[in-house]
Design a protein around this motif. Structure first.
Motif, PDB file in Angstrom:
ATOM      1  N   ARG A  48      39.508  33.120 -11.490  1.00  0.00           N
ATOM      2  CA  ARG A  48      38.296  32.817 -12.247  1.00  0.00           C
ATOM      3  C   ARG A  48      38.160  31.311 -12.484  1.00  0.00           C
ATOM      4  N   VAL A  49      39.272  30.660 -12.792  1.00  0.00           N
ATOM      5  CA  VAL A  49      39.237  29.212 -13.000  1.00  0.00           C
ATOM      6  C   VAL A  49      38.902  28.511 -11.687  1.00  0.00           C
ATOM      7  N   ALA A  50      39.512  28.959 -10.593  1.00  0.00           N
ATOM      8  CA  ALA A  50      39.274  28.334  -9.296  1.00  0.00           C
ATOM      9  C   ALA A  50      37.816  28.463  -8.880  1.00  0.00           C
ATOM     10  N   SER A  51      37.231  29.650  -9.052  1.00  0.00           N
ATOM     11  CA  SER A  51      35.840  29.824  -8.636  1.00  0.00           C
ATOM     12  C   SER A  51      34.874  29.078  -9.547  1.00  0.00           C
ATOM     13  N   SER A  52      35.156  29.042 -10.856  1.00  0.00           N
ATOM     14  CA  SER A  52      34.246  28.314 -11.751  1.00  0.00           C
ATOM     15  C   SER A  52      34.336  26.805 -11.511  1.00  0.00           C
ATOM     16  N   ARG A  53      35.525  26.313 -11.216  1.00  0.00           N
ATOM     17  CA  ARG A  53      35.636  24.889 -10.899  1.00  0.00           C
ATOM     18  C   ARG A  53      34.920  24.560  -9.598  1.00  0.00           C
ATOM     19  N   SER A  54      35.019  25.451  -8.614  1.00  0.00           N
ATOM     20  CA  SER A  54      34.316  25.223  -7.349  1.00  0.00           C
ATOM     21  C   SER A  54      32.808  25.288  -7.531  1.00  0.00           C
ATOM     22  N   ALA A  55      32.346  26.100  -8.480  1.00  0.00           N
ATOM     23  CA  ALA A  55      30.909  26.183  -8.726  1.00  0.00           C
ATOM     24  C   ALA A  55      30.395  24.914  -9.396  1.00  0.00           C
ATOM     25  N   ILE A  56      31.225  24.304 -10.241  1.00  0.00           N
ATOM     26  CA  ILE A  56      30.806  23.084 -10.934  1.00  0.00           C
ATOM     27  C   ILE A  56      30.787  21.903  -9.971  1.00  0.00           C
ATOM     28  N   PRO A  58      31.870  21.129  -5.962  1.00  0.00           N
ATOM     29  CA  PRO A  58      32.412  21.687  -4.720  1.00  0.00           C
ATOM     30  C   PRO A  58      33.729  21.020  -4.336  1.00  0.00           C
ATOM     31  N   GLY A  59      34.734  21.834  -4.085  1.00  0.00           N
ATOM     32  CA  GLY A  59      36.046  21.322  -3.701  1.00  0.00           C
ATOM     33  C   GLY A  59      37.043  21.278  -4.844  1.00  0.00           C
ATOM     34  N   TRP A  60      36.577  21.351  -6.072  1.00  0.00           N
ATOM     35  CA  TRP A  60      37.483  21.276  -7.219  1.00  0.00           C
ATOM     36  C   TRP A  60      38.378  22.512  -7.280  1.00  0.00           C
ATOM     37  N   GLY A  61      37.840  23.662  -6.924  1.00  0.00           N
ATOM     38  CA  GLY A  61      38.644  24.886  -6.899  1.00  0.00           C
ATOM     39  C   GLY A  61      39.723  24.828  -5.834  1.00  0.00           C
ATOM     40  N   GLN A  62      39.425  24.207  -4.692  1.00  0.00           N
ATOM     41  CA  GLN A  62      40.429  24.052  -3.641  1.00  0.00           C
ATOM     42  C   GLN A  62      41.529  23.102  -4.101  1.00  0.00           C
ATOM     43  N   LEU A  63      41.160  22.063  -4.833  1.00  0.00           N
ATOM     44  CA  LEU A  63      42.172  21.147  -5.375  1.00  0.00           C
ATOM     45  C   LEU A  63      43.026  21.856  -6.421  1.00  0.00           C
ATOM     46  N   TYR A  64      42.421  22.710  -7.234  1.00  0.00           N
ATOM     47  CA  TYR A  64      43.152  23.491  -8.228  1.00  0.00           C
ATOM     48  C   TYR A  64      44.168  24.409  -7.548  1.00  0.00           C
ATOM     49  N   ASN A  65      43.802  24.965  -6.386  1.00  0.00           N
ATOM     50  CA  ASN A  65      44.685  25.868  -5.646  1.00  0.00           C
ATOM     51  C   ASN A  65      45.709  25.124  -4.792  1.00  0.00           C
ATOM     52  N   ASP A  66      45.774  23.829  -4.904  1.00  0.00           N
ATOM     53  CA  ASP A  66      46.661  22.991  -4.090  1.00  0.00           C
ATOM     54  C   ASP A  66      46.361  23.134  -2.605  1.00  0.00           C
ATOM     55  N   SER A  67      45.095  23.358  -2.279  1.00  0.00           N
ATOM     56  CA  SER A  67      44.640  23.392  -0.891  1.00  0.00           C
ATOM     57  C   SER A  67      43.765  22.163  -0.649  1.00  0.00           C
ATOM     58  N   TRP A  68      44.313  21.013  -0.918  1.00  0.00           N
ATOM     59  CA  TRP A  68      43.562  19.763  -0.856  1.00  0.00           C
ATOM     60  C   TRP A  68      43.059  19.464   0.544  1.00  0.00           C
ATOM     61  N   GLU A 144      35.856  31.297  -1.261  1.00  0.00           N
ATOM     62  CA  GLU A 144      37.142  30.934  -0.668  1.00  0.00           C
ATOM     63  C   GLU A 144      38.138  30.482  -1.728  1.00  0.00           C
ATOM     64  N   ALA A 145      37.676  29.757  -2.726  1.00  0.00           N
ATOM     65  CA  ALA A 145      38.573  29.310  -3.797  1.00  0.00           C
ATOM     66  C   ALA A 145      39.119  30.506  -4.574  1.00  0.00           C
ATOM     67  N   ALA A 146      38.276  31.495  -4.856  1.00  0.00           N
ATOM     68  CA  ALA A 146      38.732  32.681  -5.587  1.00  0.00           C
ATOM     69  C   ALA A 146      39.706  33.501  -4.748  1.00  0.00           C
ATOM     70  N   VAL A 147      39.411  33.699  -3.476  1.00  0.00           N
ATOM     71  CA  VAL A 147      40.294  34.475  -2.603  1.00  0.00           C
ATOM     72  C   VAL A 147      41.624  33.754  -2.415  1.00  0.00           C
ATOM     73  N   ASP A 148      41.567  32.450  -2.249  1.00  0.00           N
ATOM     74  CA  ASP A 148      42.801  31.676  -2.075  1.00  0.00           C
ATOM     75  C   ASP A 148      43.675  31.759  -3.323  1.00  0.00           C
ATOM     76  N   ALA A 149      43.050  31.719  -4.506  1.00  0.00           N
ATOM     77  CA  ALA A 149      43.822  31.845  -5.742  1.00  0.00           C
ATOM     78  C   ALA A 149      44.460  33.229  -5.844  1.00  0.00           C
ATOM     79  N   HIS A 150      43.739  34.263  -5.420  1.00  0.00           N
ATOM     80  CA  HIS A 150      44.313  35.610  -5.419  1.00  0.00           C
ATOM     81  C   HIS A 150      45.507  35.692  -4.473  1.00  0.00           C
ATOM     82  N   LEU A 151      45.376  35.121  -3.294  1.00  0.00           N
ATOM     83  CA  LEU A 151      46.415  35.266  -2.277  1.00  0.00           C
ATOM     84  C   LEU A 151      47.604  34.333  -2.489  1.00  0.00           C
ATOM     85  N   LYS A 152      47.463  33.315  -3.330  1.00  0.00           N
ATOM     86  CA  LYS A 152      48.599  32.422  -3.593  1.00  0.00           C
ATOM     87  C   LYS A 152      49.746  33.179  -4.251  1.00  0.00           C
TER      88      LYS A 152
END
Length: 188
Positions: A48-56, A58-68, A144-152
């Protein structure tokens, strides 16, 4: 011939199963095995944090998931889309100017005006399609940010394996069948 091919296929598919060791013990209908160790130092990623950051942003959710490494790809996609929006808009305006110049003549050529307007309409459609593509890129990066956070947090330990076993049985009307059973042990 079909029966021989089916039996050969069944035997070939069960060979990898024979090489695996069986550590499971059946206790009261519950299959137990080795316990999977959980690393307490492993970072938890909240989808939820990853997807909301990506919505605010773009790319912030990927950075949160360490997928820089995904962020430059994302912004390259946005940059290419913005470039083609500009190209399509420039060509549209150019064709509208040609149509206006043809209309300003004393004897305008109606066929040329129709051609220029049709071209301008095509460039407008292309521009709108690129804008929709850009909206799609934005939506996909949130997903993608939400799915990546789930799969981490998904366990990819060596102890996880897909078990394929041949199955022989009888259908309710008495007809025998030959098939495969697939099991994936997850958790306990």
């Amino acid at each position: 011939m079909r029966l021989f091919a089916s039996i050969t296929l069944c035997l070939l598919l069960t060979l990898p199963v024979l090489a695996q060791e069986n550590n499971a013990v059946l206790e009261n209908g519950i299959i137990t095995g080795k316990e999977v160790k959980v690393d307490p130092n492993q970072k938890f990623y909240n989808p939820r944090v990853a997807s909301s950051r990506s919505a605010i942003i773009p790319g912030w959710g990927q950075l949160y998931n360490d997928s820089w490494w995904k962020v430059p790809i994302l912004y390259t996609g946005f940059g290419v889309a913005i470039h083609f929006i500009g190209v399509n808009e420039r060509n549209r305006n150019e064709n509208l100017d040609f149509a206006a110049a043809e209309l300003a003549k004393d004897t305008p050529n109606e066929n040329l005006i129709r051609i220029y307007r049709r071209r301008a309409d095509n460039w407008r459609k292309n521009r709108d399609l690129v804008i929709l593509t850009m909206a799609g890129i934005y939506a996909l990066q949130i997903i993608e940010a939400a799915v990546d956070a789930h799969l981490k947090g998904f366990n990819v330990d060596e102890n996880l394996a897909l078990n394929i076993k041949p199955k022989l049985g009888v259908i309710s009307n008495g007809v025998p069948y030959l098939g495969f059973g697939v099991t994936l042990p997850i958790g306990r």
